[in-house]
Write an enzyme that holds these catalytic residues in place. Structure first.
Site, mmCIF file in Angstrom:
data_model
loop_
_atom_site.group_PDB
_atom_site.id
_atom_site.type_symbol
_atom_site.label_atom_id
_atom_site.label_comp_id
_atom_site.label_asym_id
_atom_site.label_seq_id
_atom_site.Cartn_x
_atom_site.Cartn_y
_atom_site.Cartn_z
ATOM 1 N N LYS A 7 0.853 -1.184 0.000
ATOM 2 C CA LYS A 7 0.000 0.000 0.000
ATOM 3 C C LYS A 7 0.890 1.235 0.000
ATOM 4 O O LYS A 7 2.055 1.184 0.402
ATOM 5 C CB LYS A 7 -0.898 0.018 1.241
ATOM 6 C CG LYS A 7 -2.188 0.786 1.061
ATOM 7 C CD LYS A 7 -3.199 0.023 0.238
ATOM 8 C CE LYS A 7 -4.535 0.734 0.179
ATOM 9 N NZ LYS A 7 -5.555 -0.036 -0.551
ATOM 10 N N TYR A 18 -25.019 0.581 -5.518
ATOM 11 C CA TYR A 18 -26.067 0.725 -6.519
ATOM 12 C C TYR A 18 -25.955 -0.358 -7.593
ATOM 13 O O TYR A 18 -26.967 -0.914 -8.034
ATOM 14 C CB TYR A 18 -26.037 2.111 -7.159
ATOM 15 C CG TYR A 18 -27.397 2.522 -7.689
ATOM 16 C CD1 TYR A 18 -28.335 3.126 -6.849
ATOM 17 C CD2 TYR A 18 -27.754 2.264 -9.001
ATOM 18 C CE1 TYR A 18 -29.596 3.453 -7.309
ATOM 19 C CE2 TYR A 18 -29.014 2.592 -9.478
ATOM 20 C CZ TYR A 18 -29.934 3.188 -8.625
ATOM 21 O OH TYR A 18 -31.189 3.522 -9.082
#
Length: 369
Positions: free
Chosen positions: A80, A186
């Site tokens: 990361k 969604y």
């Protein structure tokens, strides 16, 4: 902060501090484990209150990427990076190009991607200086928005859980409570609606809720009510730490399976879910679709191949459930076991020198020049 003690505790390989006075770059790259391959993990840009806070966050995120990649069956390790700065004020082409040069110095040990506070445009600027970046826009040869793939992976993991609890992979007629209607949430609602599921939804943005009502016939509830509605599946797709001391007694679901990261506030909450008979699909296993998708860019992006690989999240979640039964442990513990068993099996191979360890990436870099 005793940083070497922290590195020893969780067996980190490398921490790199990057500084460029001219561009204002202050960045940290953490490589946790490269047993399975080069470390892949996004670049986060955030105005950390202190340098120590930035280091701690980067260490935590890098370790999580090792487990996610391993459990997903990817030949990648965990890493990361974080850039200290305000993404609304401090971004510039020069800053990200400077960061790209630092990534290039690692020779392929670390591959970056989009994350919180960064965009595909930022990745395109990094790509000017290094080929060790994925998640760029389609116009630059990348895969674009990973949200549909993350949602698809969640759906497959949800199928595995529904099969375990109800004896069928079908979601038709099942009630799913979706917390959060962002990009992934969604897309997940759309897929669930196509499957014939009954949707209960919430979001702080009323327009998104109204859109879900119109498009999917979803039933709306207030944000504070979503954890307590009766449902077959609770799908957290927004904030982390959703399962905590306050929410646990309110849960009225049989399965928790969503895209949010760090769903459990603490490991003990996973143990309590198990005790209550609620099946939890560990977040880094079920939400790995986006990672799997961008990782496909390393081979020359192919959407059909990426989709096929994301579909295997069903098998990964089934594997976690099998280990949970085998070892009689909660699923969040079983997920760690799944990842560690794979890493250890590869680490135990005879060590032969085979030339350049990341030759395919070096070839890819030459092809771009």
């Amino acid at each position: 902060m005793q940083i070497f003690e922290k590195l020893e505790e969780y067996r980190y390989e490398q921490v790199v501090f990057c500084h460029d006075k001219a561009t204002g770059l202050k960045a940290i790259i953490v490589i946790h484990n490269t047993t399975l391959g080069p470390a892949l993990g996004g670049c986060r840009m955030y105005p950390y209150a202190s340098e120590e806070e930035a280091v701690v966050d980067c260490l935590r995120l890098a370790r999580g990427m090792t487990y996610k990649a391993a459990a997903s069956g990817l030949n990648l390790g965990g890493g990361k990076s974080v850039i200290i700065g305000d993404p609304e004020r401090d971004k510039s082409e020069a800053l990200f190009r400077s960061f790209g040069r630092y990534i290039e110095t690692l020779g392929g040990r670390y591959i970056t991607a989009e994350d919180v506070g960064t965009s595909t445009e930022d990745m395109a600027n990094i790509q000017v200086e290094t080929s060790y970046v994925v998640g760029v826009d389609k116009t630059y040869g990348g895969s674009g928005d990973p949200s549909p793939f993350t949602a698809l992976g969640v759906l497959q993991g949800m199928r595995a859980c529904v099969e375990e609890v109800f004896g069928t992979t079908s979601l038709e007629g099942r009630t799913v409570a979706v917390q959060g209607l962002g990009h992934v949430g969604y897309h997940l609602c759309r897929l669930l609606d196509e499957e014939g599921a009954n949707l209960i939804v919430t979001d702080v943005r009323k327009d998104r809720v109204e859109q879900a009502i119109r498009e999917f016939g979803a039933k709306p509830v207030a944000p504070e009510e979503i954890v307590s509605v009766p449902c077959d599946v609770f799908a957290p797709c927004a904030l982390g730490a959703v399962v905590n001391d306050e929410s646990l007694p309110k849960l009225r679901c049989q399965i928790i399976a969503g895209s949010a990261n760090n769903v459990l506030l603490e490991p003990r909450h996973g143990e309590e879910l198990s005790r209550r008979g609620i099946l939890y699909a560990p977040d880094y296993v079920i939400n790995a679709g986006g990672l799997i998708n961008v990782a496909d860019e390393l081979e020359g992006y192919n959407a059909q191949r990426a989709t096929s690989r994301v579909m295997r999240i069903y098998d990964a979640v089934k594997g976690v459930i099998a280990i949970s039964k085998r070892d009689r442990v909660p699923t969040h513990v079983a997920a760690d076991t799944l990842a560690l068993e794979r890493i250890e099996s590869i680490a135990g191979m005879v060590r032969l020198h085979t030339g350049h360890p990341y030759g395919h990436l070096q070839r890819r870099s030459r092809e771009r020049l």
